[in-house]
Scaffold this motif. Structure first.
Motif, mmCIF file in Angstrom:
data_model
loop_
_atom_site.group_PDB
_atom_site.id
_atom_site.type_symbol
_atom_site.label_atom_id
_atom_site.label_comp_id
_atom_site.label_asym_id
_atom_site.label_seq_id
_atom_site.Cartn_x
_atom_site.Cartn_y
_atom_site.Cartn_z
ATOM 1 N N ARG A 40 -20.666 61.965 24.038
ATOM 2 C CA ARG A 40 -20.986 60.499 22.185
ATOM 3 C C ARG A 40 -21.200 59.732 22.705
ATOM 4 O O ARG A 40 -21.354 59.105 21.549
ATOM 5 N N ASN A 41 -20.320 59.325 23.489
ATOM 6 C CA ASN A 41 -20.332 57.466 23.358
ATOM 7 C C ASN A 41 -22.303 56.744 23.935
ATOM 8 O O ASN A 41 -21.695 55.653 24.413
ATOM 9 N N ASP A 42 -22.933 57.693 24.518
ATOM 10 C CA ASP A 42 -23.715 57.416 24.977
ATOM 11 C C ASP A 42 -23.372 57.045 26.519
ATOM 12 O O ASP A 42 -24.317 56.037 26.401
ATOM 13 N N GLU A 43 -22.776 57.395 26.938
ATOM 14 C CA GLU A 43 -22.296 56.492 28.397
ATOM 15 C C GLU A 43 -23.069 57.648 29.020
ATOM 16 O O GLU A 43 -22.195 58.172 29.942
ATOM 17 N N HIS A 54 -14.334 55.542 -2.843
ATOM 18 C CA HIS A 54 -14.019 56.446 -3.230
ATOM 19 C C HIS A 54 -12.679 57.404 -2.412
ATOM 20 O O HIS A 54 -12.444 56.793 -1.240
ATOM 21 N N ASP A 55 -12.168 57.476 -3.135
ATOM 22 C CA ASP A 55 -10.878 58.151 -2.038
ATOM 23 C C ASP A 55 -10.985 59.734 -1.202
ATOM 24 O O ASP A 55 -10.749 59.678 -0.558
ATOM 25 N N THR A 56 -12.801 60.051 -1.787
ATOM 26 C CA THR A 56 -12.971 61.141 -0.949
ATOM 27 C C THR A 56 -14.181 60.740 -0.241
ATOM 28 O O THR A 56 -14.126 61.748 1.059
ATOM 29 N N THR A 57 -14.509 59.955 -0.165
ATOM 30 C CA THR A 57 -15.418 58.905 0.962
ATOM 31 C C THR A 57 -14.357 59.481 2.261
ATOM 32 O O THR A 57 -13.795 58.846 2.905
ATOM 33 N N SER A 58 -15.324 60.056 3.183
ATOM 34 C CA SER A 58 -15.189 59.875 4.804
ATOM 35 C C SER A 58 -16.158 59.266 5.119
ATOM 36 O O SER A 58 -16.614 58.673 5.110
ATOM 37 N N LEU A 59 -15.211 59.421 6.789
ATOM 38 C CA LEU A 59 -15.442 58.072 8.128
ATOM 39 C C LEU A 59 -17.501 58.740 7.965
ATOM 40 O O LEU A 59 -18.326 57.717 8.084
ATOM 41 N N GLU A 60 -17.953 60.004 7.809
ATOM 42 C CA GLU A 60 -18.746 60.164 8.160
ATOM 43 C C GLU A 60 -19.586 60.025 7.204
ATOM 44 O O GLU A 60 -21.133 60.267 7.272
ATOM 45 N N ASP A 61 -19.374 60.023 5.398
ATOM 46 C CA ASP A 61 -19.880 59.685 4.307
ATOM 47 C C ASP A 61 -20.733 58.751 4.366
ATOM 48 O O ASP A 61 -21.894 57.497 4.062
ATOM 49 N N ALA A 62 -19.772 57.518 5.095
ATOM 50 C CA ALA A 62 -19.934 55.777 5.326
ATOM 51 C C ALA A 62 -20.901 55.842 6.331
ATOM 52 O O ALA A 62 -21.880 54.487 5.951
ATOM 53 N N LEU A 63 -21.378 56.587 7.484
ATOM 54 C CA LEU A 63 -22.144 56.134 8.041
ATOM 55 C C LEU A 63 -23.360 56.423 7.608
ATOM 56 O O LEU A 63 -24.176 56.329 7.805
ATOM 57 N N ALA A 64 -23.217 57.447 6.829
ATOM 58 C CA ALA A 64 -24.648 58.855 6.385
ATOM 59 C C ALA A 64 -25.070 57.493 5.442
ATOM 60 O O ALA A 64 -26.580 56.882 4.800
ATOM 61 N N GLY A 65 -23.969 56.545 4.577
ATOM 62 C CA GLY A 65 -24.818 55.252 3.975
ATOM 63 C C GLY A 65 -24.739 54.256 4.776
ATOM 64 O O GLY A 65 -26.131 53.105 3.480
ATOM 65 N N LYS A 85 -26.361 44.580 5.220
ATOM 66 C CA LYS A 85 -25.167 45.983 6.320
ATOM 67 C C LYS A 85 -24.496 45.244 6.502
ATOM 68 O O LYS A 85 -23.450 45.949 7.278
ATOM 69 N N SER A 86 -25.074 43.887 6.931
ATOM 70 C CA SER A 86 -23.149 43.179 7.269
ATOM 71 C C SER A 86 -22.175 43.762 6.277
ATOM 72 O O SER A 86 -21.383 43.527 6.093
ATOM 73 N N ALA A 87 -23.013 42.458 5.207
ATOM 74 C CA ALA A 87 -21.688 43.330 3.869
ATOM 75 C C ALA A 87 -21.071 44.733 4.031
ATOM 76 O O ALA A 87 -19.643 45.199 3.576
ATOM 77 N N TYR A 88 -21.727 45.883 4.098
ATOM 78 C CA TYR A 88 -21.480 47.032 4.170
ATOM 79 C C TYR A 88 -20.527 47.980 5.175
ATOM 80 O O TYR A 88 -19.474 47.687 4.696
ATOM 81 N N LYS A 89 -20.940 47.103 6.193
ATOM 82 C CA LYS A 89 -20.081 47.620 7.190
ATOM 83 C C LYS A 89 -18.779 46.538 7.358
ATOM 84 O O LYS A 89 -17.957 47.086 7.741
ATOM 85 N N GLU A 98 -10.498 50.875 12.874
ATOM 86 C CA GLU A 98 -10.723 51.149 14.118
ATOM 87 C C GLU A 98 -12.149 51.203 14.372
ATOM 88 O O GLU A 98 -12.628 51.820 15.541
ATOM 89 N N ALA A 99 -12.562 51.645 13.311
ATOM 90 C CA ALA A 99 -14.162 52.681 13.474
ATOM 91 C C ALA A 99 -15.101 51.363 14.337
ATOM 92 O O ALA A 99 -15.141 50.559 13.776
ATOM 93 N N SER A 100 -15.673 51.933 15.334
ATOM 94 C CA SER A 100 -16.046 50.863 16.742
ATOM 95 C C SER A 100 -17.838 50.364 15.456
ATOM 96 O O SER A 100 -18.163 49.084 15.362
ATOM 97 N N VAL A 101 -18.625 51.659 14.783
ATOM 98 C CA VAL A 101 -19.641 50.626 14.448
ATOM 99 C C VAL A 101 -19.576 50.213 13.610
ATOM 100 O O VAL A 101 -20.323 49.617 12.710
ATOM 101 N N PHE A 102 -18.403 49.337 12.566
ATOM 102 C CA PHE A 102 -18.645 48.608 11.767
ATOM 103 C C PHE A 102 -17.295 47.590 12.216
ATOM 104 O O PHE A 102 -17.324 46.851 11.459
#
Length: 832
Positions: free
Chosen positions: A449-452, A787-798, A812-816, A825-829
């Protein structure tokens, strides 16, 4: 007719058939170079040695020399069967049977193929013929019954078995396992036909002669309950519960037999209390009441159950009750109870002398409570990752060597979105018990999952032989380790290493093909051994093989890979870096990136070649002496170079649409394939199917808009008949009179609280207006993070959506950065 041989050559020919000796065949052919039967047998030997092309060539020569030889046609069919061309094999067998109608071997081979191909009527006919040839052979009677059964002729199947029983002069001994299975098989056919009274009478008459006592008891209890003979059913299920008090199905049936109202919680509780008293160590009679009890009754029962399990230190306590969390009041009560334990409300009892273990160790109560709360707050219905991490750290402080605690901590990091820490923590858990295959597999999964990929394979190699070509990976292929191959493929897909990704997905596809082919041997084996009920279960399972979740997941990923390859043909050379500013690269930058990707690909190919050479120096044989086949394309380059990636995608898609038509992901991906292949009717069919499953699906909304825009911008008009069908059917999804922009605005307004739907509406707006609307779309997408209902998966899709729109690196930097404030704690951001 077969050509005659001398007595000496005839003796040699029998050696060919008995010993399959090439030497004997060649000796005959030196004297009789055009002897078709010998040529056919030599072709069969070559086929068994893996020389399939030479075998077919020789078999065709044999047929040319002797077209009326049943041996030649039979061998021709065997070659096609080995080549998995079953339709042609059946044709050859049938022609051989015309020439030699009494041949039992040809008839048997034909019947087995008809069973494999689900040619039920042909199978019945073949089995009838075989029974007429050898009526004294029980296997032929059973096979004819099976043929009628799978064809749906239940009455005829029962009659066949009854007729055989009537031919027996003396009843078989009780030690006859085959007879025991045949009795229960016949009984299951009677029950399946709906005549339960007859099935019960038959079971009562013959059940005492059956080896499978448990099956007889379960079948009898089931029949009694379905017939409404509740007093007898109650007695039957009581006996079953005395044998196994943990079977929840027995409790459900017993309650029906007692005619207890499902809303009469007091009566239900009394039944379970009675069985809990009979089984002091039992779990089910204490756990099941938690599902129907409410209010204070639930609280008391849950308190007793939780204390009992947590004091014992049972690791599966949370897994046992998490299904209750769909009821929010029960969730709150469980949380309140266990938080109370953690706060020390039961400290005196927990630390009392009664809590000392037999070996003198202290009670596991405190650690169990902390572990439970860590899982509780990590669960999606009660998630509070901060508290989950706090509790699991306390648990680890109490027991630093607990594998379970570190595994839970790794899951918490995963839900935080920090896959690197999740993989690192799961590896720590693995190191605490390096002889446990389960935790080893978990660590490998998290590393994938971490691409190792290399680390994951190294972990898996600790439980493989690593003796043959391919090393650990080759062993995982042989072991048909579908989960690993799928995870590995999805990792490479994320990295856009499409060759390796497709290599893994094709391996999974081939494994399912193997499972389908493997049933062939059981058509004869199961009849020979008499395990007919298990055989029928296997047949029914095989009929639904391609709707298996493991196949679905791998197939969906493979289709995505081929679509990506079609849209970006340069990926055939490997992953290509983006431009430095995140914008679309100019021609010079693209050529530079492409050249770099080619160099990396050549480096990987060279490294892989060196590995193969090193393996060749070692033994290429397994411990059983079997030579293993070398993989000549380990990087999947041949798969990448396909001229028609969408056609290859269809290979994975077709079984999905046929066997999993209710899977909306399959339908939406089907649209993506067919719209690119300009197959507009099939694309529309997928849209209609997806709409029937979920009319408000956000991806479907965007695809409907794309379909309308595609039709409106066609360079050439569609044929009139196609156009008429599309116009009439598509109108139900988006009427031609409806303006797309207003239709999209209405969709956005009705789903303004759903981030996924907001993203879909913004995609449609981008599609309609192009670059002009992008600044506003980017602003609205950024706002959806709050949004209160926004999940981490939703943010990644955005974030992925910004890539699709070609947004700048600054955007994209501003979004991250904005998302990083919410998911710290999300490493992608995390800024690179």
């Amino acid at each position: 007719m077969p050509q005659p041989l001398s007595s000496k050559d005839g003796s040699l020919f029998r050696q060919v058939t008995a010993q399959t000796g090439l030497k004997a065949a060649d000796q005959i052919l030196r004297k009789n170079p055009n002897h078709g039967d010998t040529q056919a047998m030599k072709a069969l030997i070559l086929s068994n040695q893996g020389q399939q092309e030479e075998a077919f060539t020789l078999a065709k020569v044999a047929l040319k020399n002797d077209m009326k030889s049943h041996v030649c046609w039979h061998v021709y069919g065997l070659l096609y069967r080995a080549d998995k061309n079953y339709d042609e094999a059946i044709k050859a067998y049938k022609f051989a049977l015309k020439l030699e109608p009494e041949s039992q071997s040809i008839q048997r081979d034909l019947a087995l193929l008809q069973a494999q191909m689900r040619d039920y009527q042909g199978y019945i006919q073949s089995r009838t013929t075989m029974l007429q040839q050898r009526p004294g052979f029980r296997q032929n009677w059973t096979a004819l019954a099976v043929a009628n059964h799978i064809a749906g002729n239940l009455t005829e199947a029962e009659n066949v078995l009854t007729t055989y029983e009537e031919t027996l002069k003396t009843p078989p001994p009780r030690t006859d396992m085959e007879h025991s299975e045949a009795i229960l098989y016949k009984n299951s056919i009677i029950a399946e036909s709906g005549d339960l009274e007859k099935a019960l009478e038959h079971l009562d008459a013959v059940g005492k002669n059956c080896f499978d006592v448990q099956a007889v008891m379960e079948m009898r209890a089931d029949y009694l309950l379905r017939l409404g003979r509740k007093a007898e059913a109650e007695a039957a299920y009581t006996i079953l519960l005395e044998r196994n008090a943990e079977n929840s199905n027995y409790y459900d049936a017993l309650i029906k037999a007692k005619d207890v109202d499902e809303n009469d919680h007091k009566a239900l509780k009394a039944i379970y209390d009675e069985w809990a008293e009979k089984n002091p160590r039992g779990d089910s009679p204490r756990r099941i009441p938690l599902e129907f009890l409410e209010g204070e009754e639930f609280r008391e029962a849950a308190d007793a159950y939780l204390q009992r399990m947590l004091r014992k230190g049972v690791p599966s306590t949370f897994a046992n009750i998490k299904n209750l969390y769909t009821n929010l009041s029960k969730l709150d009560m469980v949380q309140d109870l266990v938080e109370g334990y953690a706060a020390g409300k039961l400290e005196s009892q927990a630390n009392g002398s009664a809590e000392k273990q037999a070996n003198g160790d202290t009670s596991p109560f405190e650690g169990s409570v902390l572990y439970f709360l860590a899982q509780h707050y990590n669960y999606h219905l009660s998630r509070n990752l901060g508290k989950a991490m706090e509790y699991v750290d306390k648990a680890i402080a109490l027991s630093p060597d607990s594998v379970d605690y570190y595994m839970t901590k790794a899951r918490i990091w995963k839900h935080y979105g920090n896959l690197a820490k999740a993989a690192e923590t799961m590896e720590k858990a693995r190191s605490l018990d390096d002889k446990d295959r389960y935790i080893n597999s978990k660590a490998a999964k998290y590393q994938l999952r971490n691409d190792e990929n290399e680390k994951a394979l190294d972990n898996m190699s600790k439980f493989t032989r690593n003796e043959t070509f391919g090393g650990a990976l080759g062993d995982l292929h042989e072991m048909q380790c579908v989960w690993y191959l799928t995870e590995d493929g999805e990792s490479y897909l994320r990295q856009k290493k499409l060759g390796l990704a497709l290599k893994r997905f094709h391996a999974v596809y081939n494994i399912f093909d193997t499972w389908q082919e493997d049933q062939f041997d059981f058509h004869s084996f199961s009849l020979r051994k008499g395990m007919i009920r298990a055989y029928m279960d296997m047949i029914r399972w095989e009929d639904h093989l391609r709707d298996n979740p493991f196949y679905t997941r791998a197939a969906l990923s493979a289709i995505k890979a081929y679509i990506l390859l079609y849209d970006n043909p340069d990926l055939v050379h490997g992953p290509i870096e983006n431009g430095s500013d995140g914008k679309e690269m100019d021609e010079a930058e693209r050529k530079k990136a492409l050249k770099k990707a080619k160099r990396e690909q050549q480096r990987l190919e060279k490294a892989e070649a060196e590995k193969r050479e090193a393996k060749k120096a070692a033994s290429t044989k397994a411990s059983d002496g079997e030579t293993k086949k070398e993989d000549t394309d380990p990087l999947g380059n041949a798969l990448l170079k396909t001229p028609e990636p969408l056609k290859q995608a269809t290979k994975f898609l077709t079984p999905l649409l046929e066997f999993s038509p209710k899977n909306i992901d399959a339908q939406t991906l089907g649209f993506e394939v067919y719209i690119r292949r300009n197959k507009y009717l099939l694309a529309l069919k997928c849209l209609l199917a997806a709409h029937a499953i979920d009319p408000s699906n956000p991806l479907l909304h965007a695809q409907i808009a794309r379909f309308r825009k595609t039709l409106d911008t066609l360079s050439e008009p569609l044929p009139s008949d196609v156009s008429e069908v599309i116009a009439s059917e598509f109108d139900s999804l988006l009427p031609k009179s409806r303006d797309i922009a207003s239709w999209n605005d209405a969709f956005l307004d009705s789903h303004k609280d759903s981030p996924a739907h907001i993203q879909s509406a913004l995609s449609v707006r981008q599609l309609l207006s192009g670059p002009d609307s992008r600044p506003q779309n980017e602003k609205d997408l950024l706002g959806s993070i709050d949004h209160d209902t926004t999940s981490l998966e939703d943010a990644l899709a955005g974030l992925s959506l910004l890539d699709d729109w070609g947004s700048s690196q600054d955007t994209k930097s501003a979004y991250k950065a904005h998302a990083g404030k919410k998911w710290t704690e999300a490493s992608v951001f995390v800024s690179q």
